[in-house]
Motif scaffolding. Structure first.
Motif, PDB file in Angstrom:
ATOM      1  N   ALA A 150       0.799  -1.219   0.000  1.00  0.00           N
ATOM      2  CA  ALA A 150       0.000   0.000   0.000  1.00  0.00           C
ATOM      3  C   ALA A 150       0.834   1.273   0.000  1.00  0.00           C
ATOM      4  O   ALA A 150       0.366   2.330   0.321  1.00  0.00           O
ATOM      5  N   ALA A 152       3.725   3.274  -2.530  1.00  0.00           N
ATOM      6  CA  ALA A 152       4.496   3.218  -3.759  1.00  0.00           C
ATOM      7  C   ALA A 152       5.884   3.768  -3.503  1.00  0.00           C
ATOM      8  O   ALA A 152       6.035   4.885  -3.030  1.00  0.00           O
ATOM      9  N   MET A 159      -1.017   9.848 -10.182  1.00  0.00           N
ATOM     10  CA  MET A 159      -2.457  10.043  -9.991  1.00  0.00           C
ATOM     11  C   MET A 159      -2.923   9.132  -8.864  1.00  0.00           C
ATOM     12  O   MET A 159      -2.150   8.355  -8.339  1.00  0.00           O
ATOM     13  N   TYR A 161      -5.348   6.030  -7.509  1.00  0.00           N
ATOM     14  CA  TYR A 161      -5.752   4.774  -8.139  1.00  0.00           C
ATOM     15  C   TYR A 161      -7.085   4.315  -7.610  1.00  0.00           C
ATOM     16  O   TYR A 161      -7.268   3.176  -7.258  1.00  0.00           O
ATOM     17  N   GLU A 162      -8.010   5.249  -7.525  1.00  0.00           N
ATOM     18  CA  GLU A 162      -9.296   4.820  -7.000  1.00  0.00           C
ATOM     19  C   GLU A 162     -10.035   4.005  -8.029  1.00  0.00           C
ATOM     20  O   GLU A 162      -9.963   4.263  -9.225  1.00  0.00           O
ATOM     21  N   LYS A 163     -10.743   3.054  -7.535  1.00  0.00           N
ATOM     22  CA  LYS A 163     -11.563   2.264  -8.434  1.00  0.00           C
ATOM     23  C   LYS A 163     -12.665   3.134  -8.982  1.00  0.00           C
ATOM     24  O   LYS A 163     -13.092   4.098  -8.361  1.00  0.00           O
ATOM     25  N   LYS A 164     -13.124   2.767 -10.173  1.00  0.00           N
ATOM     26  CA  LYS A 164     -14.303   3.436 -10.698  1.00  0.00           C
ATOM     27  C   LYS A 164     -15.434   3.248  -9.702  1.00  0.00           C
ATOM     28  O   LYS A 164     -15.578   2.172  -9.130  1.00  0.00           O
TER      29      LYS A 164
END
Lengths: 174, 640, 201, 333
Positions: A150, A152, A159, A161-164
């Protein structure tokens, strides 16, 4: 022939011991520290250091505690520094040897570094020392922690990386 | 060794035959000495080694199981701590799956398939040796690691993020992921080898429709290996990269997903079960036919069942992931597929029972193991139908119910037939008969011990005992059934030990078996026991499904050159003779190549620089392996 | 019914091309395995993609596209020589085999070099994010295929120029060409997915 | 044997998990399970009878006639046999399709969601459960650990998260299980009906102390539940007794406050379980020990003896300090 085979056997033994030491999971205070506390004398100083810096579990625990005890609050998660000095470089205000780092954590330092000696068990401080050493790449390669979950490393992500967004009743059972 | 009566030119005189055999024995002679031991490529020798190695791992895995059972014998037991227990159950699972079940089934195939289809060797004998050594090195890596406290400890499924470097520091999981590489290299090589052997080296006349069911099972299994194993290889490669060079395949914070691991792993993991279990079905068919003294009822349905199982086997991996909450439509599909796969298994069970009922039974030990298989496997299959149902699975998933189910399916469905197969083919392997009495005792102990161990686990699971726990509280009341299970495990252990005693005592002092002690139908019983390195003096021709039961004289392939390692290549479908193929002689290079693989992978545990190192070593081995050596075959006319 | 008689093999050849040859089947199976791995890598790529909002997270720049274009070009150029080479193996013309083997090998080496430039020019690293990981994963996997192809080519170059060339080696040469087609197809598919997607947005 | 063992197990004083359903969801699964069980028993009996018959017949024939193999069996008999196999296969298809239909409908019933008036968040950690009942404001919210209180007859929506690795929430009496996966949020809707205390457990292997990751579920009448919730909202009061006061001081200044939170005191870390009402909980350390002052003291002196690998370190406190600390923690009800 016997010389060579005993050399080989010794080598194998050394490798095995290295592996054992690297992989040991110590769930409480190691004997070295217990003995030191009870006898109230310091054994040769490298003893506790080796027990922790050659052990992958200790380094990993140090990594966890670095977050839990909020070291990251001042030094940032990867030790890059912030309010406190960075821990990834070769510059050490109060000395960069394991013992000196240990003392820094135990006693605290002026201008912000609190003392942890009364709140954190000694072995956990040594685990923190091991992790701090790993930040500046001073540990054996095979005990160094890999990338944490969790987070990087490398270049910062461009950006989020939220899910749609998934409609409320689609995908999973509500 | 060379006095056996096998498929001979029926109009030839004895002296001609003796001469032929002498020449063949020279051409196919085994390599000698220590160096020879490492250069041997005879499929009989390699397969024998592989079977023995696999059973050594089986014993190690069994000891681990007993240790775990001791720990679980009573609540709050202090026999071992969680760290040790986690390493043990992970190693137990990985050993049984990767180092025992798949290799032993493939090894039985490597030994028996060439014999059964009437050829002298597998298609790529050197690749076969390479596969054995990589497998061996993989096992070695795992066990050296276990004994140096580096045994993997995150389960044989190694779910991320528990197996990520943050939660699994050190090299334990890396060892696991590289163990996968070893066993997959080995399994894939062997699968390719078996497929080509079966498709191209069958005796003239053995059309696909005349192949023994064991060979069919091996063929179908090998195809499953080819398409299933790459998945886990990719997964373990991703895992190794996440741990070693910091990639993010499974890191949900930057776009990765832990579920990707589960998809990749189970896309392999479920077919894996059938990879283990289909060859076992082939063994059951061989035993049933022989001891019923009649053809199988429903040859075509049997073959179609195998093929259907293989296809369906790829369509139900998600039933390991019902609790992750995937969309419901998909779940219904996977429920349906998981239940329907019971049909081909059912069809085969019915066919065997019908064959037994219409046969003239000879109730020898191998058949008893088959009877045990049917009982246990049907129970396992039925609990499999239960766990295929989403609602029931949500209760019993990851509990001892599933532990019971999978052992019923895998021990019942694979180990019982395998032990039956060992009892059946041991005379062929060794030339000696096993003791019938010991055989029945070992069967009885194994059967009773097995049920005593695993049946209570169904109840434990339903009552709330999760899997993979190293201890439980007394207040749960799980103690009594666990005690029973531990007791059963020791009975089971005695049963397996009796098999070992039987095998060892027979190997050194058993009754001579002769070529065909059971009056069987398949070609392997026409050569001497144990088979000579060239296997067949003259390759047989086949005119029916049950080659040795066909009435009339047997025909053979005439005039193959005994001074060269020749096999006959036939066409893939109807086995018409096509060309004569030269097999390479023995060589040290497969061993060296496996060693290079081992070195590369061990270095890869520590640094990615192993990849270029592996490239260089690989190039050297490739040259050595393929470089032609005198005596040459026909040369191209214009040479430089 | 006639009594079965034996089969005579004296007239049979000692090698055969195509599906009649065991080695051909071996290579087809190798391609099946590597192809499955590649296909699953693509599935992983699309799996990760459908979980992320913006894709690609880092658009490849001009230099990357140039290097990738060079790679595709080299791969395409290597097809005709390989085809001619396989034709030459069937006719057994050693001169032609030597010539085309050399050209095909040089092109395969060029493909590896171009791949090196391509990896170097990628504007993201494998540890940047999951997109970086999966693209690097694809490219590295294919690079191992490329590497294997080059290795085999080099062994064969040494063989056709130096060694005693046996007739069965012709079959191996043909099969080697067959494997190269697979490598080219894999490379084109990866370029289409990775850069096609990036270009089209 | 199956029945015998089942009966034996049921006769014992035993917790019966999945076979003791207390919610419509668990009941659905229970019914489905028994349908599958009896069907399986029927099939198993059939197969065993057929097998016994086959062995008996085949054995008899094997003894009576010569032992040579028979390559061309009697055609009419063969046809009959094949027909029997076909019939058995057809019957299994019918049974399987029936079970499939049952399973799909059961699955539908399982996830037919009512409007859930009560929401709770469950966060799984290595190796304990964090439970949050959200109120309208922050001070309304309740955080507790390893105990889940639910009102009987009221649907509740559990929102599931994982803090580190994958865990799985399994409440056998109430529902099946649902995985908690990092990066994913999932839900489990329950409708408990019968008050009582039930056990829950982590079902996905999650590391060293997977065995000691239990969750106590208390189902109680709604009014009892709301009383409990009101109790839980109350911040901890400053203790009056001198030893407890010393303990509170120790807690705030010593090692405890680095990880734990007690609402109403200075301790406000979030790494470990919230301890505001620790003394009212049924067990310690997610099932490692029953909750009693003595156990608490033992636990504090050496947690690793009871839960090796757990993330609670030995505190290294003196005996008198331990007494004070226990005295303080016992006031947190």
């Amino acid at each position: 022939m016997t010389g060579r085979s005993s050399l080989l056997a010794g080598l194998a033994l050394a490798l095995a011991l290295t592996a054992c030491r690297r992989e040991e999971r110590r769930f409480s205070e190691p004997q070295v520290l217990v003995a030191r506390r009870e006898r109230a004398v310091a054994p040769p100083s490298s003893e506790p250091v080796a027990a922790f810096v050659d052990n992958a579990w200790s380094v990993s625990e140090g990594q966890r505690l670095f977050g839990w005890y909020n070291c990251a609050g001042c030094h940032s998660l990867a030790g890059g520094g912030g309010m406190g000095p960075p821990l990834r470089d070769a510059t050490w205000i109060y000395g960069g040897s394991p013992e000196e780092i240990h003392r820094t954590i135990v006693e605290g330092r002026p201008n912000g570094m609190p003392e942890f000696g009364s709140r954190v068990p000694d072995y956990q401080i040594w685990q923190l020392v091991a992790y701090v050493l790993s930040l500046s790449g001073r540990l054996r390669q095979d005990v160094e922690p890999g990338r944490p979950e969790a987070i990087a490393l490398g270049q910062p992500p461009a950006m989020t990386y939220e899910k749609k967004p998934v409609p409320a009743n689609k995908g999973t059972h509500p | 060794m060379t006095t056996a009566i096998d498929a001979l030119p029926h109009d030839d005189s004895g002296s001609r035959t003796a001469e032929l055999r002498a020449e063949l024995a020279f051409t196919w002679r085994l390599a000698r000495g220590l160096r020879g031991w490492f250069s041997e490529t005879s499929h009989v020798v390699i397969a024998r080694r592989m079977i023995v190695t696999a059973f050594v791992f089986f014993a190690l895995g069994g000891v681990q199981a007993l240790l775990m059972r001791i720990q679980l014998m009573r609540p709050d037991n202090h026999f071992m701590g969680p760290d040790r227990y986690d390493q043990l159950f992970t190693t137990h699972g990985s050993t049984m799956m990767f180092l025992f079940a798949v290799p032993v089934m493939q090894a039985m195939g490597v030994y028996l398939v060439p014999l059964m289809i009437g050829t002298r060797s597998v298609a790529f004998p050197r690749l076969n040796a390479y596969a054995y050594y990589t497998y061996c090195f993989g096992g070695l890596l795992l066990y050296v690691s276990l004994f140096t406290n580096t045994g993997p400890d995150t389960g044989w499924f190694a779910y991320v993020p528990l197996s990520s470097s943050q939660f699994a520091p050190g090299k334990r999981v890396d060892v696991w992921s590289q163990l996968i590489t070893f066993t997959e290299l080995s399994a894939l090589s062997t699968a390719a080898n078996l497929i080509v052997t079966i498709l191209k080296l069958r005796a003239p006349g053995m059309a696909l429709s005349r192949m023994p069911l064991f060979v069919w099972a091996q063929l179908v299994t090998s195809f499953m290996v080819v398409f299933a194993m790459p998945s886990v290889m990719l997964a373990s490669m991703y895992l190794a990269m996440d741990r070693l060079v910091g990639t993010h395949f499974f890191n949900s914070a930057v776009g990765g997903d832990p579920l990707l691991w589960q998809h990749l792993f189970w896309f392999f993991g479920h077919p894996e079960v059938y990879i283990i279990f289909l060859p076992a079905l082939g063994m059951v068919s061989s035993i049933v036919v022989t001891f019923s003294r009649r053809p199988i009822v429903g040859y075509l349905p049997m073959v179609l069942s195998l093929v259907t199982t293989a296809f369906l086997g790829f369509g139900l991996w998600v039933h390991h992931m019902f609790a992750t909450g995937l969309p419901q439509i998909g779940q219904s599909f996977f429920t349906a597929a998981s239940m329907m796969i019971a049909i081909p298994s059912g069809v085969q069970i019915f066919c065997w029972i019908a064959t037994l009922a219409r046969g003239k039974l000879v109730l020898k030990t191998p058949l008893w193991w088959v009877v045990g298989f049917v009982v246990i496997f049907v129970i396992g299959g039925l609990s499999g139908v239960m766990v295929a149902s989403v609602p029931i699975d949500l209760q019993v998933h990851d509990t001892f119910f599933v532990v019971a189910h999978l052992h019923y399916v895998l021990i019942g469905g694979a180990v019982f037939p395998l032990l039956g197969g060992i009892h059946y083919w041991f005379p062929k392997f060794s030339g000696r008969l096993l003791s019938e009495r010991l055989g029945r005792w070992s069967f009885a102990f194994t059967f009773i011990g097995f049920n005593l161990t695993f049946f209570p686990m169904h109840i434990l699971g339903l009552h709330g005992m999760p899997r993979r726990i190293y201890t439980y509280r007394a207040a749960t009341g799980f103690g009594s059934l666990n005690f029973l299970a531990t007791l059963g495990a020791f009975v089971l252990g005695v049963g397996v030990l009796l098999v070992l005693v039987n095998v060892v005592s027979a190997a050194y002092g058993g009754q001579p078996a002769g070529d065909d002690p059971w009056q069987s139908d398949t070609l392997e019983w026409s050569v001497s026991s144990p088979p000579p390195p060239y296997v067949y003096a003259c390759l047989p021709c086949v005119f029916g499904r049950y080659a040795l039961w066909q009435p009339g004289p047997r025909a053979v392939v005439e005039d193959m050159d005994p001074r060269q390692r020749q096999v006959l290549v036939t066409s893939a479908l109807d086995a018409a003779p096509d060309h004569v193929y030269m097999l390479p002689s023995h060589s040290m290079w497969p061993f060296l190549a496996a060693l290079a693989t081992f070195i590369t992978i061990v270095v890869l545990l520590f640094t990615p620089w192993a990849v270029p190192l592996g490239g260089v070593l690989g190039a050297i081995c490739l040259c050595g392996w393929f470089w032609p050596r005198p005596p040459h075959e026909p040369l191209l006319a214009e040479q430089p | 019914m006639n009594e079965p008689r034996g089969v005579t093999v004296r007239e049979l050849p000692s090698y055969a091309f195509g599906p009649r040859d065991p080695v051909w089947w071996g290579v087809v199976l190798l391609i099946a395995m590597e192809g499955t791995t590649l296909a699953l890598s693509f599935l992983a790529y699309f799996y990760i993609r459908q979980r992320v909002d913006v894709w690609p997270t880092t658009t490849p720049g001009t230099s990357t596209l140039l290097a990738a274009g060079a790679e595709v070009l080299v791969l395409l150029c290597s097809v005709p020589p390989t085809y001619v080479l396989t034709r030459a193996t069937r006719s057994g013309d050693l001169r032609a085999i030597q010539r085309w083997m050399l050209i095909a090998t040089l092109l395969s080496v060029a493909a590896v070099v171009a791949r090196g430039f391509e990896l170097h020019a990628l504007p993201f690293r494998w540890d940047s994010d999951a997109y970086g990981s999966v693209v690097w994963g694809l490219l590295v996997l294919h690079t191992t295929h490329l590497g294997l192809g080059v290795l085999e080519n080099l062994v064969f170059v040494a063989l056709v120029f130096k060694g005693p060339v046996e007739k069965k080696h012709l079959v191996d040469l043909e099969v080697n060409g067959f494997y190269w087609y697979f490598v080219v197809a894999g490379g084109l598919a990866i370029a289409a997915v990775v850069y096609g997607e990036a270009l089209l947005g | 044997m199956a029945l015998g063992l089942a009966a034996l197990a049921n006769a014992c004083d035993y917790r019966r998990g999945a076979l003791d359903p207390i919610s419509p969801e668990a009941l659905t699964i229970d019914i489905l399970w028994w349908v599958f069980f009896w069907t399986s028993l029927f099939v198993l009996t059939g197969v065993l009878i057929a097998l016994a018959f086959a062995l008996y017949r085949g054995h008899a024939r094997g003894k009576s006639s010569d032992t040579r193999a028979e390559l061309t069996p009697d055609a009419a008999l063969e046809r009959r046999t094949e027909r029997a196999v076909l019939a058995a296969s057809a019957l299994s298809v019918v049974i399987l399709v029936a079970l499939l239909v049952g399973s799909v409908f059961g699955g539908r019933a399982l996830f037919r969601t009512p409007q859930a008036p009560l929401h709770a968040k469950v966060i799984a950690h290595q190796w304990w459960w964090e439970i949050q009942y959200q109120g309208k404001t922050d001070s309304d919210s309740v955080a507790t650990a390893n105990e889940l209180h639910l009102p009987a007859g009221v649907p509740v929506d559990l929102e599931l998260h994982a803090a580190d690795v994958i865990h799985s929430l399994w409440l056998p009496n109430l529902h099946g299980k649902r995985d908690l996966i990092p990066g994913h949020t999932s839900h489990l809707v329950l409708r408990p009906t019968r008050p009582g205390r039930y056990d829950g457990h982590c079902a996905e292997f999650c590391g060293l102390q997977h065995a000691r990751m239990e969750l106590s579920v208390t189902v109680e009448p709604p009014e009892v539940f709301s009383r409990w919730l009101t109790e839980q909202r109350r911040p901890a009061a400053a203790p009056a007794a001198p030893d407890a006061r010393r303990g509170a001081e120790l807690f705030a200044r010593g090692p405890c406050a680095l990880c734990h939170n007690v609402v109403g005191s200075e301790a406000s870390a979030s790494a470990g379980p919230d301890l505001t009402h620790v003394a009212s909980r049924p067990f310690l350390a997610a099932g490692a020990l029953p909750n009693s002052p003595l156990n608490l003291r033992n636990w504090l002196s050496d947690p690793q003896a009871f839960k090796p690998g757990a993330q609670m370190p030995p505190t290294g406190l003196r005996a008198d300090e331990l007494d004070d600390l226990v005295a303080y923690l016992e006031t947190l009800r």
